[in-house]
Design an enzyme around this catalytic site. Sequence first.
Site, PDB file in Angstrom:
ATOM      1  N   GLU A  95      37.930   7.589   8.677  1.00 30.34           N
ATOM      2  CA  GLU A  95      37.205   6.554   8.036  1.00 30.34           C
ATOM      3  C   GLU A  95      35.627   6.746   7.817  1.00 30.34           C
ATOM      4  O   GLU A  95      35.176   6.287   6.686  1.00 30.34           O
ATOM      5  CB  GLU A  95      37.163   5.398   8.917  1.00 30.34           C
ATOM      6  CG  GLU A  95      38.564   4.588   8.983  1.00 30.34           C
ATOM      7  CD  GLU A  95      38.935   4.050   7.830  1.00 30.34           C
ATOM      8  OE1 GLU A  95      38.183   3.737   6.716  1.00 30.34           O
ATOM      9  OE2 GLU A  95      39.994   3.411   7.457  1.00 30.34           O
ATOM     10  N   SER A 355      56.191 -25.702  62.578  1.00 30.73           N
ATOM     11  CA  SER A 355      55.807 -25.203  63.905  1.00 30.73           C
ATOM     12  C   SER A 355      54.553 -24.392  63.636  1.00 30.73           C
ATOM     13  O   SER A 355      54.043 -23.723  64.418  1.00 30.73           O
ATOM     14  CB  SER A 355      56.875 -24.598  64.700  1.00 30.73           C
ATOM     15  OG  SER A 355      57.699 -25.486  64.982  1.00 30.73           O
TER      16      SER A 355
END
Length: 702
Positions: A95, A355
Amino acid sequence: MSGEGTIAAGTGRRRRLRAAVLTALVAVGIGLAGFAAWVVSLGPVPLAEAHKVSTIVLDRNGKLLRAYAMADGRWRLPVTGGVDPTYVNLLLAYEDQRFHTHVGVDPLALGRAALQLATRGHIVSGGSTITMQLARLLEPRRERSVLAKLKQMVRAIDIERQLDKDEILDLYLTMAPFGGNLEGVRAAALAYFGKEPRRLSLAEAALLVALPQSPETRRLDRYPEAARAARDRVLDRMVREGRVSQEDAATARAENVPRLRKPMPLLAPHATDQVVGALPDTRVIRTTLDATLQKNLEALARDRAAAQGADVSIGILVVDNDSGDVLAHVGSPDYFDVRRAGQVDMTRAVRSPGSTLKPFIYGLAFEDGFVHPDSLIDDRPIRFGNYAPENFDMTFQGTVPVRRALQLSLNVPAIALLDRVGASRLSARLKQAGAALVLPKDEVPGLAMGLGGVGVTLNDLVRLYAGLARLGQTVALREIVDDADGVREPQRLMDQAAAWQVGNVLIGTPPPENGVHGRIAFKTGTSYGYRDAWSVGFDGRMTIGVWVGRPDGAPVPGLIGRSAAAPILFDAFARTGKLPAALPKPPRGVLIASNTRLPLPLRRFRPAGDLIRTGSEQALHIQFPLNGSRIDAAADGAKSFVPLPVRVAGGVLPLTMLVNGISVGDIDGRRQTLVEPPGPGFVRLTVMDATGAADTVVVRIQ
């Protein structure tokens, strides 16, 4: 006459030439003025548009956990983790070969493009630079024209004045279109290849170079063959220019192009929703989570939830003991499972803990000094007013060591100890340590909280257990990495010695079938009606909590902490990829002794109801110092403290003196002794007699 005519004609030509030059200069001046006015009218480059990106959430190592689309549905992810150099080199070669040397416009590229257009009649290669393409992305053009191209050139030069080359390239890589709602190379790589753009094959890099040239006509999910052809043209040109070998290009051409988009990463959805809600204006948020561990535990939760049933959900939380950083946060097995209410975060849901609060009862009992892990305690039918606790299996073990009572999670010993410690004191201490306990409306802390009669979140429960691993100090959990947080002050849970004793007991709890004994200190819990199954454990490095149940609170027959949650806990530790780390060494002052070598009052615990005397015996009572008093014990001109006198009445000899839960010897027959203050601040003084009766006062030394 002819000479005069020649001179006149020459003079006229010069005048006309001067007039033409003047006219041309005026025209150029007007043109330049008009061009300058036009440039000024364009205003500043809208760089703010480049900063409009998707919100991304990263783990502690910078890995992407989750990305959020922008408000208009576009995926535009900031390039934060780097891009494969192969792709960048290919992009610039194809490019903009002179990207690093031009000033935004490349005259050579423009001239080449114009010549090719003139000689061949069609566009062979574009003349736009990366900077000009960025200008077009910042200000999309409505039509192709000479004026639009000129505007791009002006904008490109302006961009080059404001940004350096790396910044320009980063913006292009963030905004380049890749078809549909995908913008930027990172979004494209994730959607098309399912991976970050840090490592790309040659075929993938060439494809990503080709797509932005015509993103809609080369969309992989619509026109895969057009995309393949464009990719191959990029490869062919690179071969012609000698940048790629024939062999590598042939291998790249043989790769298929993806035809379907992959989903964007979605790890830790509950945690990421929360951090984005906390920082709505931050576009890159870094968390304390570990992406690899998170992925492993999410898979574990899905597998185990499928085995438990279609309505059962699972929550898992992993915390680093030292820092309080959350390393994994699994709020449900499947975020999108409507039947399991997958979007409900079960790590923050208030549930009955069963518990799992028992270790803190024992810890306060150890801290108060009226019981030791090797003391004997009765597990027999007992009644506290109208309350008669029973064990889970409806049986009783008789007389057992306290250590064994906690490891077997016996209910009667836990409630007997809570009766001595005080439910309100336990509640206050846990809240002080950062746990937001939720009691039923209009209720006060009672003995039932020891068996789950209170609400708590997995998040708070893990924080408390991490406090045991930290030898009695909790720290606020965090999920966002933010240097501005400062130091998070630790909160007191219990004394160091007591916390170590609890961990030393829990590491001896028999593990599930998939666990190894003596590696992890853990506790399980099952809430009333089989609604919640819990297991929380820690080693010397991290604490992990697991919750299993239905989000709507409905019972699940047979849902028990030991069989449903504990195996997941041990699998979670295994999936951390690290061997369990050793627990801390015992702190100074811990009494380690068998039952027969304990002080007589510590050899056996008796509930408060067993301390009733007959005949003329007086109840044990500390006469001096008075509870809550302030005592000036500093020696004159010295940093030390003078001994503190303690006087006791009643009780059965021998009497044992404890300071902050640590025995300091017996009290003489006159029922008085001198105690060396450990330092300034609050000091707990406890006296126990031969029957196990005890009295405690808290004084402040100054």
